[in-house]
Design an enzyme around this catalytic site. Structure first.
Site, short mmCIF file in Angstrom:
data_model
loop_
_atom_site.label_atom_id
_atom_site.label_comp_id
_atom_site.label_asym_id
_atom_site.label_seq_id
_atom_site.Cartn_x
_atom_site.Cartn_y
_atom_site.Cartn_z
CE LYS A 173 -2.47 3.33 2.42
NZ LYS A 173 -2.03 4.46 1.61
N GLY A 225 6.50 5.90 7.96
CA GLY A 225 5.73 7.13 7.84
C GLY A 225 5.74 7.92 9.13
CD GLU A 247 12.37 5.05 9.06
OE1 GLU A 247 11.99 6.05 9.72
OE2 GLU A 247 12.79 5.11 7.91
CB CYS A 281 12.98 9.46 7.90
SG CYS A 281 14.02 8.20 7.14
CD GLU A 382 10.44 13.57 10.95
OE1 GLU A 382 11.29 12.94 10.32
OE2 GLU A 382 9.37 13.06 11.34
#
Length: 488
Positions: A173, A225, A247, A281, A382
């Site tokens: 997905k 994500g 992650e 990331c 972030e």
């Protein structure tokens, strides 16, 4: 215009509700594709197909056959690398140079796991002469693989290669923002003539991912994500005790000591923060500089920022493209304003570039915020955009304490010529990857993942294959004899 479908049970299919989603080019907001928008019902069809394939013919494939399949996939990626790179840049906004590099890394990932799978044989344990005791690794079963929008096909490859190599069946997905390279990759998979149901593609929104996490017919879910979505995946998955891999990004310190090679450190600080417009990331957006060189270092960065070429990723001179979506654009600008409100000093950027060429699309100038404190929101959360925040520190102990004071733990970097200090820092920093005098390199042979809120489990390396296996002890008594203990 590209129109994609779902790939379920070896066939291209329309979603049950026949809905579609417009896919836009982040450079100019033009609609470049219409992607099939799957639902829970479509996910259930794919799960059923994957379950039947795992319980059927796919279980009979040998290690050598699966290794051959992975090598064949690598060859197909190499063959279509130009088209895959074009779709990646068109969909994500990254430069074509970055996308071409990604395709090479994807092929290398499949070849690495092909070699690893081919070497699998299990372990024979020490046991009495009439006993065969073996430690075996067997496939987990049906795997739901949920991938992010920033590195759509690379992150998919990190999951697909070990999952298929270990003998699992998969439902992939991709992000509903960037599904195009995964769709084209599925067309390559179709050329392999795998048993129906081994590989399935279901594009769509969060409800597809939720079905994969909640279904008792899915044995493992791997998600890359954001933390909020990751938390919901984890809660749903633990309700039925499936295996999970997460992650979830990071807040990654890039720590520069006064004894560092400053020319190299400045150059790498720019790469750390602005590669793929900071939408990485492991981006080194949190710059931490020793006080004695802080002003000079910030001035050197400020001199370089106006020279960064912002533009369409297909232009040879472009060094940084747009961010991927309007939502991301708005979020980044909001974070910059929050930093200024808390007392950070805007040195450069913080807005849309001037000029008609940037009127449409999700453009941002490379941004530098100085005089940031460790307690500010922009030092803790972030940003996921082209923003560097610069903090001062006075001692190794202070730098270490501030760097570790984060809920995340994905990646960090240290710049120093003192190898003893480099070793101390790399051992004490609580991050899954610590670079010294470098930033961003990774290899299929090295594990990738993070501490704390950066996730659970690891991708790549030997451990990345182990994530997709169950460990079994097989014990065979070749000469059973009655014990004569009970009621003899």
């Amino acid at each position: 215009m590209i129109k994609t479908q779902l790939y379920i049970d070896g066939q291209w299919q329309s979603p049950i509700e026949t809905a579609t989603r417009d896919i836009v080019n982040p450079a100019d907001e033009a609609v470049i594709a219409q992607a099939a928008e799957g639902t829970r019902a479509d996910a259930r069809r794919a799960i059923a197909a994957a379950r039947a394939a795992f319980d059927g013919p796919w279980r009979q494939t040998t290690i050598r056959e699966r290794a051959k399949i992975l090598n064949r996939i690598a060859d197909l990626v190499d063959r279509d690398a130009a088209e895959l790179a074009r779709l990646e840049s068109l969909n994500t906004g990254k430069t074509i140079t970055e996308s071409r590099t990604d395709m090479g890394d994807i092929a290398a990932t499949f070849r690495y796991f092909a070699g690893l799978v081919a070497s699998e044989s299990g372990a024979v344990n020490e046991a009495p002469h009439h006993v065969i005791s073996r430690t075996l690794r067997e496939p987990v079963g049906v795997c739901g693989l949920i991938t992010p929008w920033n590195y759509p096909l690379l992150q998919a490859a990190w999951k697909i290669a070990p999952a298929l190599g270990a003998g699992n069946t998969v439902i992939v997905k991709p992000s509903n923002l960037t599904p195009l390279t995964t769709w084209h990759f599925t067309r390559l998979i179709e050329e392999l003539d795998l048993p129906p149901g081994v590989f399935n593609l279901v594009t769509g929104g969060a409800e597809v991912g939720a079905e994969l996490a909640e279904s008792r017919d899915v044995d493992l879910v791997s998600f890359t994500g954001g933390a909020i979505a990751g938390e919901s995946i984890m809660k749903a998955a633990t309700g039925n005790f499936k295996r999970i891999g997460l992650e979830l990004g990071g807040k990654n310190p890039n720590i520069v000591f006064a004894d560092a090679d400053l020319d190299a450190a400045v150059d790498y600080a720019l790469n750390a923060a602005f590669f793929h417009a900071g939408q990485v990331c492991s981006a080194g957006s949190r710059l931490m500089v020793e006080s004695s060189i802080y002003d000079d270092f910030v001035a050197r960065l400020a001199a370089r920022l106006p020279r960064i070429v912002i533009g369409n990723g297909f232009h040879a001179e472009t060094q940084m493209g747009p961010v991927q979506s309007a939502q991301q654009h708005e979020k980044i600008l909001g974070m910059v304003q929050a930093g200024i409100a808390e007392g950070a000093r805007l040195v450069h950027g913080g807005k849309r570039p001037a000029g008609d060429v940037y009127a449409r699309g999700f453009w941002l100038e490379p941004t530098l915020l100085a005089d940031v404190r460790a307690d500010m929101r922009i030092a803790k959360e972030e940003i996921f955009g082209p923003v560097i925040t610069a903090e001062r520190f006075d001692s190794e102990e202070q730098a270490l304490r501030a760097a570790n004071d984060t809920p995340y733990g994905l990646a960090a970097a240290v710049w120093t010529r003192d190898l003893d200090k480099a070793n101390r820092m790399s051992r004490a920093l609580r991050f899954g990857t610590v670079w010294v005098n470098d930033y961003h390199p990774y290899f299929p042979e090295a594990p990738w993942g993070g501490y704390k809120a950066s996730g659970i489990g690891r991708e790549l390396a030997r451990v990345g294959l182990d994530e997709y296996t169950e460990l079994k002890h097989s014990y065979i008594n070749l000469a059973p004899k009655a014990m004569g203990w009970f009621g003899a």
